[in-house]
Design an enzyme around this catalytic site. Structure first.
Site, PDB file in Angstrom:
ATOM      1  N   ASP A  29       0.848  -1.191   0.000  1.00 10.78           N
ATOM      2  CA  ASP A  29       0.000   0.000   0.000  1.00 10.78           C
ATOM      3  C   ASP A  29       0.888   1.248   0.000  1.00 10.78           C
ATOM      4  O   ASP A  29       1.790   1.371   0.836  1.00 10.78           O
ATOM      5  CB  ASP A  29      -0.916   0.003   1.225  1.00 10.78           C
ATOM      6  CG  ASP A  29      -1.968   1.092   1.159  1.00 10.78           C
ATOM      7  OD1 ASP A  29      -3.032   0.842   0.568  1.00 10.78           O
ATOM      8  OD2 ASP A  29      -1.719   2.186   1.688  1.00 10.78           O
ATOM      9  N   ASN A  61      -2.117  12.906  -3.534  1.00 12.21           N
ATOM     10  CA  ASN A  61      -3.108  13.257  -4.550  1.00 12.21           C
ATOM     11  C   ASN A  61      -3.662  14.654  -4.323  1.00 12.21           C
ATOM     12  O   ASN A  61      -3.813  15.444  -5.256  1.00 12.21           O
ATOM     13  CB  ASN A  61      -4.265  12.240  -4.519  1.00 12.21           C
ATOM     14  CG  ASN A  61      -4.184  11.240  -5.662  1.00 12.21           C
ATOM     15  OD1 ASN A  61      -3.463  11.447  -6.635  1.00 12.21           O
ATOM     16  ND2 ASN A  61      -4.919  10.170  -5.549  1.00 12.21           N
ATOM     17  N   HIS A  72      -4.218  14.440  -9.208  1.00 11.37           N
ATOM     18  CA  HIS A  72      -4.407  13.022  -9.547  1.00 11.37           C
ATOM     19  C   HIS A  72      -3.419  12.518 -10.601  1.00 11.37           C
ATOM     20  O   HIS A  72      -3.098  11.331 -10.623  1.00 11.37           O
ATOM     21  CB  HIS A  72      -5.843  12.772 -10.006  1.00 11.37           C
ATOM     22  CG  HIS A  72      -6.841  12.892  -8.897  1.00 11.37           C
ATOM     23  ND1 HIS A  72      -6.997  11.908  -7.936  1.00 11.37           N
ATOM     24  CD2 HIS A  72      -7.717  13.872  -8.573  1.00 11.37           C
ATOM     25  CE1 HIS A  72      -7.938  12.280  -7.080  1.00 11.37           C
ATOM     26  NE2 HIS A  72      -8.388  13.462  -7.437  1.00 11.37           N
ATOM     27  N   ASP A 127      -1.372   9.185 -10.304  1.00 12.14           N
ATOM     28  CA  ASP A 127      -1.376   8.157 -11.356  1.00 12.14           C
ATOM     29  C   ASP A 127       0.048   7.768 -11.734  1.00 12.14           C
ATOM     30  O   ASP A 127       0.339   6.591 -11.988  1.00 12.14           O
ATOM     31  CB  ASP A 127      -2.108   8.664 -12.597  1.00 12.14           C
ATOM     32  CG  ASP A 127      -3.616   8.706 -12.415  1.00 12.14           C
ATOM     33  OD1 ASP A 127      -4.108   8.176 -11.395  1.00 12.14           O
ATOM     34  OD2 ASP A 127      -4.303   9.254 -13.295  1.00 12.14           O
ATOM     35  N   GLU A 176      -4.707   2.382  -4.184  1.00  6.99           N
ATOM     36  CA  GLU A 176      -3.239   2.395  -4.126  1.00  6.99           C
ATOM     37  C   GLU A 176      -2.681   1.095  -3.549  1.00  6.99           C
ATOM     38  O   GLU A 176      -1.534   1.044  -3.110  1.00  6.99           O
ATOM     39  CB  GLU A 176      -2.754   3.581  -3.277  1.00  6.99           C
ATOM     40  CG  GLU A 176      -3.094   3.516  -1.804  1.00  6.99           C
ATOM     41  CD  GLU A 176      -4.448   4.106  -1.454  1.00  6.99           C
ATOM     42  OE1 GLU A 176      -4.621   4.514  -0.289  1.00  6.99           O
ATOM     43  OE2 GLU A 176      -5.329   4.155  -2.328  1.00  6.99           O
TER      44      GLU A 176
END
Length: 204
Positions: free
Chosen positions: A74, A82, A87, A91, A117
């Site tokens: 994780d 973010n 974002h 990404d 994630e």
């Protein structure tokens, strides 16, 4: 190679057989199935794929009488990253994680984007020591990546939980239940890694 579908009908003086070329139809269906089991962003398989793989993984463990290991990964503070950088930056980190995982996998391994994630790495015939070593190697590689976003250096880390076990054919739990228990143990170890400060690997 042509793929044919055959149907037949009985006539008064014999049979009528009809051959239909279904190659394009079957190819299109296989492509739809592949897309359904692929994460578009990271190009890793998704959760649906690893669940479809479970029976084959169990069969391999039974055949080889070997260990099976789970690793749950994780990304740390992903929501904050973010929110702070947007974002597209998030990404980028997910794609980086997917690329490093894909490079680290052996031919018999399977790494998937589990959701958000979180990633899961399935390792047949790997003991706990080996699994922890590979998790630590991956963590170091990810942390060492120089990630710059519009001129600003971003420090990204991840936490991981690992578990390992051998299937017990004589146990009270079914093989699938034992496998789910391994995944839960890895998830619990991930929680401990988060509780102890993140950016670390823990065993379950």
């Amino acid at each position: 190679v042509l793929e044919m579908e055959i149907s037949g009908a009985k006539l008064m003086n014999g049979y009528l057989a009809t051959f239909i070329d279904v190659t394009k139809r079957n190819t299109a269906q296989r492509e739809l199935n592949r897309i359904a089991m692929m994460d578009n962003l990271t190009k890793l398989p998704n959760r649906m794929y690893i669940e479809s793989l479970r029976d084959r993984f169990l069969a391999k463990l039974k055949r080889d009488q070997g260990f099976g290991a789970y690793m749950v990964i994780d990304l740390d503070h992903f929501k904050q990253l973010n929110d702070l950088y947007g974002h597209f930056a998030g990404d980028h980190l997910l794609v980086l994680m997917g690329t490093l995982l894909d490079e680290a996998c052996r031919s018999q391994d399977c790494a998937v984007r589990w959701g958000g994630e979180e990633f899961v790495w399935l390792l047949p015939n790997a003991d706990l020591t080996t699994t922890l070593q590979r998790a630590e190697q991956l963590r170091c590689r990810f942390t060492a990546e120089n990630f710059s976003w519009y001129g600003e250096q971003i420090s990204a880390t991840f936490s991981a939980g690992c578990s390992c076990g051998r299937l017990d054919a004589e146990g009270s739990l079914s093989s699938k239940q034992q496998l789910l228990l391994l995944l839960q143990q890895a998830d619990d170890a991930l929680y401990q890694a988060k509780q102890q400060g993140r950016n670390r690997v823990m065993a379950g």
